[in-house]
Scaffold this active site. Structure first.
Site: not given
Length: 431
Positions: A15-16, A107, A131, A134, A136, A189, A203, A207
């Site tokens: 995705t990213v 992360k 960057e 943390v 997004g 989603g 998660d 962060k």
């Protein structure tokens, strides 16, 4: 030395990674004006070449061979978007050792091995930027390291997980129970098939470790962060919180106190007047307090293909500018202090307590006597009328108390015959 074309490689094309590819393509025409050079993706490392081929203009950029990337002298920047510990850690260390700059959104890795990675970057005089690790698309690492560097930061806290914020929003606005809201988040989603890392606070904990390290210039790792998730929150807790003028949010909190750093993630009551209380759905926000800037808040999308890609590409552009100006590695590891991290038992908070008790005269007096024994004061109390032959429900918000003392009081209280059940125990956010 100035380069008109800077070659980069992507590790991972999910995705990213796909988002980064799209954003770089979208920026191509203006890139030279912005940077004095053009960044081009020369290689993309993927597991499945055939599956990835439909997402790129030129399938020849695809590879499943790491050696093709790390040994290519033309590739200056490696963008690690694989996630997980290994082989990401091995690849990043090898890339830095080879004199390549690295951008990462990992992360999990940075919260544990950040010092090792930053030390390797410093040794080889290259940039390691993260960057996107943390919050997004929300800029927070660079502001802490640069824009806010003139501050002694006192606190960094906020909502840094969109999945849990969406769930709690639905529980608040639509009066859903946790399981129902999680099912909706999964359907839309927002939640993964295995949502454990989100709903158990892991998660957010990673962060918080990164934010605390950067904000307070002292290393905090994932294992230093106390973590609780949202699985035990009920619609009834949220209703009572509203009655007491509060909302419930999963907050990541890092404080720099005289006794050491506090770092924790847990569902907390926060006054409905606080700016974070109005951050809903999958949005994230980070609230910072420094001795010069006082309060500032950063708000936006904390995840997603293009918001996270925005942060990654910002790091890529930063490196490209550093390369043009021949000033790479100008800001590396900023952890020049060694501040102890406090045990959770030594932190001080107010607490929200919901319990079922025997419906008779004198129960409140017995309960407050136990509180007084451990220096727990009562700030607010609600008692609902019990139905015949049922327990009475009492909700209390305490004054600020040391957590270790409060837990000892809870142990004693739970052993008293008039207490049928302690239904909820949540912290209340306060300055």
């Amino acid at each position: 030395m100035e380069k008109k074309v800077i070659h980069a490689a992507l590790l991972g094309f999910g995705t990213v990674g796909t988002g980064v590819y799209k954003v770089l393509k979208n920026q191509e025409e203006e890139m030279e004006a912005k940077l004095g050079s053009v960044v081009r993706i020369k290689k993309i490392m993927v597991r499945n070449l055939e599956k990835a081929a439909v997402k790129v203009e030129d399938p020849s950029v695809l590879t499943n061979n790491w050696e093709e990337i790390v040994n290519d002298p033309d590739i200056d920047i490696i963008i690690e978007l694989m996630g997980g510990m290994e082989p990401a850690r091995t690849y990043i260390l090898a890339a830095l050792e080879a004199g390549k700059h690295v951008v990462s959104a990992n992360k999990d890795l940075i919260a544990v091995y950040g010092k090792e990675l930053l030390d390797m970057a410093e040794t080889h005089h290259v940039d390691f930027l993260f960057e996107a690790a943390v919050a997004g698309g929300i800029p927070i690492i660079r502001p802490l390291k640069q824009c806010l560097a003139g501050n002694h930061m006192k606190e960094v806290m906020g909502i840094v997980n969109g999945t849990t914020n969406f769930i709690l929003t639905k529980m608040t606005q639509d009066k859903m129970e946790f399981k129902e809201a999680l099912a909706l988040a999964t359907e839309l989603g927002y939640a993964e098939a295995d949502p454990t890392a989100d709903i158990e606070g892991l998660d957010a904990g990673r962060k918080v470790a990164i934010l605390a390290s950067v904000a307070f210039n002292s290393r905090v790792v994932f294992d230093d962060v106390y973590i609780e998730g949202i699985t035990k929150i009920s619609a009834k807790d949220i209703s009572y919180a509203k009655e007491m003028g509060c909302d419930i949010k999963l907050l990541g909190v890092a404080r720099n106190t005289e006794e050491g750093i506090e770092a924790y993630v847990c569902p907390m009551l926060i006054p409905s007047t606080h700016p974070l209380a109005s951050v809903n759905d999958s949005y994230n926000a980070v609230f910072v307090n420094g001795d010069a800037v006082e309060n500032a808040m950063f708000f936006g999308r904390g995840a997603g293909e293009l918001p996270t890609a925005s942060a990654v590409v910002g790091d890529i552009f930063d490196i490209a500018r550093n390369m043009k100006a021949n000033c790479c590695a100008r800001i590396g590891c900023t952890c020049y202090k060694t501040i102890p991290v406090k045990k959770m038992a030594d932190t001080r908070n107010c607490y929200f307590l919901r319990l079922q008790v025997e419906d008779r005269c004198g129960v409140l007096a017995e309960m407050t006597a136990v509180f007084a024994k451990y220096h727990v004061s009562v700030a607010q109390i609600i008692q609902k009328q019990a139905k015949p032959n049922e327990s009475a429900e009492i909700v209390v918000i305490t004054g600020k108390v040391r957590e270790g003392d409060f837990r000892t009081a809870m142990e004693e209280l739970s052993g008293r015959s008039f207490v049928h059940k302690i239904s909820s125990m949540l912290r209340v956010y306060g300055e």
